[in-house]
Motif scaffolding. Sequence first.
Motif, PDB file in Angstrom:
ATOM      1  N   ARG A   8      -1.253 -28.008  25.103  1.00  0.00           N
ATOM      2  CA  ARG A   8      -1.813 -28.270  26.572  1.00  0.00           C
ATOM      3  C   ARG A   8      -2.952 -27.299  26.706  1.00  0.00           C
ATOM      4  O   ARG A   8      -4.064 -27.762  27.613  1.00  0.00           O
ATOM      5  CB  ARG A   8      -0.543 -28.187  27.469  1.00  0.00           C
ATOM      6  CG  ARG A   8      -1.093 -28.363  28.819  1.00  0.00           C
ATOM      7  CD  ARG A   8       0.557 -28.686  29.701  1.00  0.00           C
ATOM      8  NE  ARG A   8       1.157 -27.184  29.765  1.00  0.00           N
ATOM      9  CZ  ARG A   8       2.353 -26.979  29.167  1.00  0.00           C
ATOM     10  NH1 ARG A   8       2.795 -27.870  28.529  1.00  0.00           N
ATOM     11  NH2 ARG A   8       2.829 -25.906  29.418  1.00  0.00           N
ATOM     12  N   VAL A   9      -2.759 -26.072  26.231  1.00  0.00           N
ATOM     13  CA  VAL A   9      -3.805 -25.146  26.772  1.00  0.00           C
ATOM     14  C   VAL A   9      -5.287 -25.522  26.044  1.00  0.00           C
ATOM     15  O   VAL A   9      -6.259 -25.720  26.909  1.00  0.00           O
ATOM     16  CB  VAL A   9      -3.621 -23.863  26.228  1.00  0.00           C
ATOM     17  CG1 VAL A   9      -4.872 -22.931  26.373  1.00  0.00           C
ATOM     18  CG2 VAL A   9      -2.476 -23.208  27.056  1.00  0.00           C
ATOM     19  N   HIS A  10      -5.373 -26.102  25.005  1.00  0.00           N
ATOM     20  CA  HIS A  10      -6.388 -26.637  24.056  1.00  0.00           C
ATOM     21  C   HIS A  10      -6.415 -28.046  24.040  1.00  0.00           C
ATOM     22  O   HIS A  10      -6.825 -28.664  22.967  1.00  0.00           O
ATOM     23  CB  HIS A  10      -6.281 -26.153  22.594  1.00  0.00           C
ATOM     24  CG  HIS A  10      -6.388 -24.505  22.695  1.00  0.00           C
ATOM     25  ND1 HIS A  10      -7.145 -23.512  23.149  1.00  0.00           N
ATOM     26  CD2 HIS A  10      -5.096 -23.542  22.472  1.00  0.00           C
ATOM     27  CE1 HIS A  10      -7.059 -22.395  23.004  1.00  0.00           C
ATOM     28  NE2 HIS A  10      -5.749 -22.523  22.648  1.00  0.00           N
ATOM     29  N   LEU A  11      -6.273 -28.834  25.220  1.00  0.00           N
ATOM     30  CA  LEU A  11      -5.962 -30.286  25.137  1.00  0.00           C
ATOM     31  C   LEU A  11      -7.245 -30.992  24.807  1.00  0.00           C
ATOM     32  O   LEU A  11      -7.315 -31.726  24.095  1.00  0.00           O
ATOM     33  CB  LEU A  11      -5.694 -30.657  26.578  1.00  0.00           C
ATOM     34  CG  LEU A  11      -5.091 -32.101  26.630  1.00  0.00           C
ATOM     35  CD1 LEU A  11      -4.051 -32.705  25.718  1.00  0.00           C
ATOM     36  CD2 LEU A  11      -4.986 -32.718  27.995  1.00  0.00           C
ATOM     37  N   GLY A  12      -8.409 -30.115  25.078  1.00  0.00           N
ATOM     38  CA  GLY A  12      -9.656 -31.041  24.841  1.00  0.00           C
ATOM     39  C   GLY A  12     -10.083 -31.009  23.532  1.00  0.00           C
ATOM     40  O   GLY A  12     -10.564 -31.768  23.108  1.00  0.00           O
ATOM     41  N   THR A  13      -9.825 -29.831  22.697  1.00  0.00           N
ATOM     42  CA  THR A  13     -10.114 -29.699  21.482  1.00  0.00           C
ATOM     43  C   THR A  13      -9.131 -30.749  20.690  1.00  0.00           C
ATOM     44  O   THR A  13      -9.497 -31.367  19.620  1.00  0.00           O
ATOM     45  CB  THR A  13      -9.842 -28.216  20.748  1.00  0.00           C
ATOM     46  OG1 THR A  13     -10.819 -27.389  21.723  1.00  0.00           O
ATOM     47  CG2 THR A  13     -10.286 -28.124  19.405  1.00  0.00           C
ATOM     48  N   VAL A  14      -7.916 -30.648  20.984  1.00  0.00           N
ATOM     49  CA  VAL A  14      -6.878 -31.574  20.351  1.00  0.00           C
ATOM     50  C   VAL A  14      -7.361 -32.999  20.615  1.00  0.00           C
ATOM     51  O   VAL A  14      -7.330 -34.022  19.494  1.00  0.00           O
ATOM     52  CB  VAL A  14      -5.485 -31.278  20.987  1.00  0.00           C
ATOM     53  CG1 VAL A  14      -4.579 -32.379  20.525  1.00  0.00           C
ATOM     54  CG2 VAL A  14      -4.870 -29.964  20.472  1.00  0.00           C
ATOM     55  N   ALA A  15      -7.886 -33.256  21.798  1.00  0.00           N
ATOM     56  CA  ALA A  15      -8.264 -34.732  22.009  1.00  0.00           C
ATOM     57  C   ALA A  15      -9.496 -35.285  21.036  1.00  0.00           C
ATOM     58  O   ALA A  15      -9.436 -36.324  20.435  1.00  0.00           O
ATOM     59  CB  ALA A  15      -8.745 -34.968  23.454  1.00  0.00           C
ATOM     60  N   VAL A  16     -10.378 -34.168  20.978  1.00  0.00           N
ATOM     61  CA  VAL A  16     -11.472 -34.572  20.076  1.00  0.00           C
ATOM     62  C   VAL A  16     -11.228 -34.596  18.562  1.00  0.00           C
ATOM     63  O   VAL A  16     -11.573 -35.659  17.883  1.00  0.00           O
ATOM     64  CB  VAL A  16     -12.614 -33.273  20.260  1.00  0.00           C
ATOM     65  CG1 VAL A  16     -13.450 -33.430  19.160  1.00  0.00           C
ATOM     66  CG2 VAL A  16     -13.365 -33.227  21.683  1.00  0.00           C
ATOM     67  N   LEU A  17     -10.263 -33.832  18.095  1.00  0.00           N
ATOM     68  CA  LEU A  17      -9.637 -33.901  16.487  1.00  0.00           C
ATOM     69  C   LEU A  17      -9.029 -35.411  16.653  1.00  0.00           C
ATOM     70  O   LEU A  17      -9.144 -35.925  15.699  1.00  0.00           O
ATOM     71  CB  LEU A  17      -8.758 -32.760  16.348  1.00  0.00           C
ATOM     72  CG  LEU A  17      -8.258 -32.700  15.132  1.00  0.00           C
ATOM     73  CD1 LEU A  17      -9.409 -32.528  14.133  1.00  0.00           C
ATOM     74  CD2 LEU A  17      -7.385 -31.163  14.886  1.00  0.00           C
ATOM     75  N   PHE A  18      -8.281 -35.662  17.671  1.00  0.00           N
ATOM     76  CA  PHE A  18      -7.363 -37.076  17.699  1.00  0.00           C
ATOM     77  C   PHE A  18      -8.522 -38.281  17.430  1.00  0.00           C
ATOM     78  O   PHE A  18      -8.249 -39.082  16.643  1.00  0.00           O
ATOM     79  CB  PHE A  18      -6.642 -37.112  18.903  1.00  0.00           C
ATOM     80  CG  PHE A  18      -5.940 -38.500  18.920  1.00  0.00           C
ATOM     81  CD1 PHE A  18      -4.776 -38.860  18.546  1.00  0.00           C
ATOM     82  CD2 PHE A  18      -6.715 -39.672  19.756  1.00  0.00           C
ATOM     83  CE1 PHE A  18      -4.311 -40.047  18.593  1.00  0.00           C
ATOM     84  CE2 PHE A  18      -6.085 -40.720  19.851  1.00  0.00           C
ATOM     85  CZ  PHE A  18      -4.865 -41.160  19.246  1.00  0.00           C
ATOM     86  N   VAL A  19      -9.551 -38.216  18.174  1.00  0.00           N
ATOM     87  CA  VAL A  19     -10.488 -39.277  18.210  1.00  0.00           C
ATOM     88  C   VAL A  19     -11.073 -39.318  16.766  1.00  0.00           C
ATOM     89  O   VAL A  19     -11.427 -40.425  16.200  1.00  0.00           O
ATOM     90  CB  VAL A  19     -11.243 -39.036  19.553  1.00  0.00           C
ATOM     91  CG1 VAL A  19     -12.619 -40.156  19.194  1.00  0.00           C
ATOM     92  CG2 VAL A  19     -10.855 -39.277  20.934  1.00  0.00           C
ATOM     93  N   LEU A  20     -11.505 -38.340  16.393  1.00  0.00           N
ATOM     94  CA  LEU A  20     -12.431 -38.098  15.141  1.00  0.00           C
ATOM     95  C   LEU A  20     -11.412 -38.756  14.045  1.00  0.00           C
ATOM     96  O   LEU A  20     -11.672 -39.170  13.172  1.00  0.00           O
ATOM     97  CB  LEU A  20     -12.870 -36.604  14.923  1.00  0.00           C
ATOM     98  CG  LEU A  20     -13.931 -36.010  15.730  1.00  0.00           C
ATOM     99  CD1 LEU A  20     -14.258 -34.911  15.285  1.00  0.00           C
ATOM    100  CD2 LEU A  20     -15.191 -37.156  15.572  1.00  0.00           C
ATOM    101  N   THR A  21     -10.156 -38.249  14.046  1.00  0.00           N
ATOM    102  CA  THR A  21      -9.301 -38.812  13.001  1.00  0.00           C
ATOM    103  C   THR A  21      -8.964 -40.133  13.151  1.00  0.00           C
ATOM    104  O   THR A  21      -9.171 -40.843  11.921  1.00  0.00           O
ATOM    105  CB  THR A  21      -7.823 -37.931  12.991  1.00  0.00           C
ATOM    106  OG1 THR A  21      -8.169 -36.477  13.086  1.00  0.00           O
ATOM    107  CG2 THR A  21      -7.037 -38.289  11.886  1.00  0.00           C
TER     108      THR A  21
END
Length: 861
Positions: A8-21
């Motif tokens: 939740r704290v690093h939601l933006g980075t996690v979302a970018v990684l999700f989209v790239l994957t």
Amino acid sequence: MRIWLLARVHLGTVAVLFVLTLSACLLVAGLPRAMQASYDEALRRSLTAAPAVQADLTVAVESGSREEDLRERAQFDSRARLWREIVPAELRPLTTAPGHMNAKTTLTPMTGTGGQTYLNLGWLSDADRRVDWVQGRAPGAPNTMRYEGETIPVFEAGIVEEAQREMDLKVGQTKIVGENDYAAVKIVGVFRAKDPGDRYWSHNSDILHVTKLQPPGGLDFEKHTTALISDAGLTALSGEGRHLTYRWILPLDTGAVGALAAPGLQAAVTEFDRVVGLQSTSTASPYHVETGLPNLLDGFLTGLFTAQTVMYLVLGGLLAVALGVIVLAVQLLADRLDHPLTLARARGGSLGQVAGAAAALTGLAVVPGAAAGYALSYLVPGPVLPIVHAGPVIVVLVAVGFAAVRLALLHRTPLHSRRDDVAAGRASAKRITLEVLVVVLALAGAYLLRARGLSASAGQDPFLLVVPVALTVAAALVTLRCYPYPLRLLVRLASRGRAAVPFLGLTRAARARSASVLPVLILLPALAVSVFAAVVGDGISGTQRLASWQQVGAPIRMTSEIEIPADALERVRGTAGVEQVVLAQTGRVQVGYAAERAEAIAVDVAQWRSLLGDAPIDLPALSDGGALVSPELRGRGTLEIGWQARLKLATRGVISSVPGFYTQGKFMVVPLSVQIRPAVNTLLIKGDASVSELARLVPSATVESQEGALRAIQDDPLTSTVRWTLVVVTGALAAYALIAVVLSLVIGSSERARAVSFLRTLGLSERQAQRLTVLEILPMILLTALVGLGLGLGLPSALGPGVDLSSYAGDLPVGDYSLDPFLPSALAAGLAAVAVLGAYAHTVISRRRSLGAVLRVGDLS
């Protein structure tokens, strides 16, 4: 450790990684399915377009005596069941359609014609379902008659309408056939095929048409036709006195053929031929399989292997770049986790807990992304290949593994500290030696590939797949090692100036450690593969256009077997869209006074050259009274030919081909004016007139257009697959390259902002801070872009004969790998723009920080 809180704290980075994957798994799993579906469609079209006599399986045997004759339908049926029982498993699903059987004689001369007319006898197992009797009646049982003191059989037979016209045969006539073992053929009926276009007639074209053959050394044509006899006629048909062949045709279901099974089908046909031969009862005339299927598959596999090679190169590069970008995103996430994981280690957390937390958080982003991409790939039609399952797994393993390993190495000891503000140390001798070895091997591999060409063995040549990878790695190593040196020269020049920003920016760029510039080097394979794809695609497009012009020879070509009437010519000239019409006459001419023949076209070459305009083909000029000849007719000086009248023509030049007409053999181009009365049977038309309308005006003519030929080349499944895959991969790699630039900027944003903040305390303005950031990141991006562009432009030439793309360009070799300069300019401009925008964004972010806070953080480090 609370993974959900970290997410939740690093939601933006996690979302970018999700989209790239998700995007990477969709491309890696979806593109191979679409490609394989097109390969299957290409094979089916290839087999469907081929005559059935080539694609189908035919078991044949020659009868040489009465003991080997088959006199009843039941004998044919029992063998037909046997052939289907022994068909190999690979072929069985493709031979489920009902077939047919026939018995035919060949080379049966009509007595008294001097070997110029042949009337063969043929039996079809399903003639009642294939023909309609338009005159007379269907044949009945044979009888006998006396001829030259002997009793000979009399076959009742029917002939096709074409034979009635061409060979002057009439219902009620009785013709004697044979040279010593005579037989009589009584014509009792004339038939017409119910569906002349059915593939069935490919096996029986001798029954449906009259065949004209010119024997070697002869001037006149032989005429061959096959008359149809009844089931009862089999009782008198024997191979003892004539050439008699029995055949069982097993039609191939082209809709059930898949490209993956093509190599196995070739072996299955060979095995079927072997097993069929074992059923022979006579060594003099064994059973054998007649089919052109292996040759058709060979031609298809040749094009398929080339398509797969190009696809492996671009998809392999796409996968590597996608993994690199995902690793960059994982590195960004790891940098965000550095502070909390450092605290966890300082408070007694184990190394496994730290690595596990990093792997779990990464998995929380990439596993759903991979699953979503894998699921979306099933929306793409096509067979499921192993790479469809393996691709997403590889992506997940690389991302999670990199996160765990990187943070485990980083946090080997609690409260680790490192210095990022010093230049990297010198590389060891072993490392330098290894890198030099890689570069040498890559160059040697490229040279050997050009020198030796493709491996003669079937299938993919591993050497072809390894060399581009080695060249990319070599280019990356050279770039990494060499880029600081020109920058240091620029630093020396900047140090002599009064401005501090150029010196500081270039100094920071030159002192960047290898680990910090490696993310940017993802641009190198991305640009190399995307430019390679664009170059290959552009080369294919240009060669396809050239091939279409060479196939047609004009914007529109109209050819007729008979002379085109004068009134039809006027109608063509008056058709909407017709700008220019060039008249021509084609024919087969006698060379000299012997039996030598050559193809010829009489045309006004000057008008033809004018009609072509800016087309990529051309013809040499031709003066009146001369001729352009093929290489096989060169060196003969003045040629004397027979065509309407005896003509003497001086050789004015040698031409390797005549676009739209002749590409090999003996041929010539002569002026139309040499004809006494030109019998125009060919029209070369310039304009955008309707092909269908022109065909309607001259029903006897065949009309082709250059645009239609180009569409036919481009619409081939293999060709269209290669082209759209190259387009998709080029777009994806360009996007990944831009994302890599953004991620590399974000990864170094904290350190860059800290350095800029320190300099701001010394009086650095915001505008100077922006220029400093640009100068720090732009040199490496531009240098990598230039190397990537150069490698992409050089790969087609480096691969040389290893990539034969003629199958996708109308069978013309693709050798002109020129590229529109718009693409490299656009890529370089795009990357520079992203870098500049990133620099401005970072300065804006840095401006929001409190300088006092930055100083205190810097003091702690």
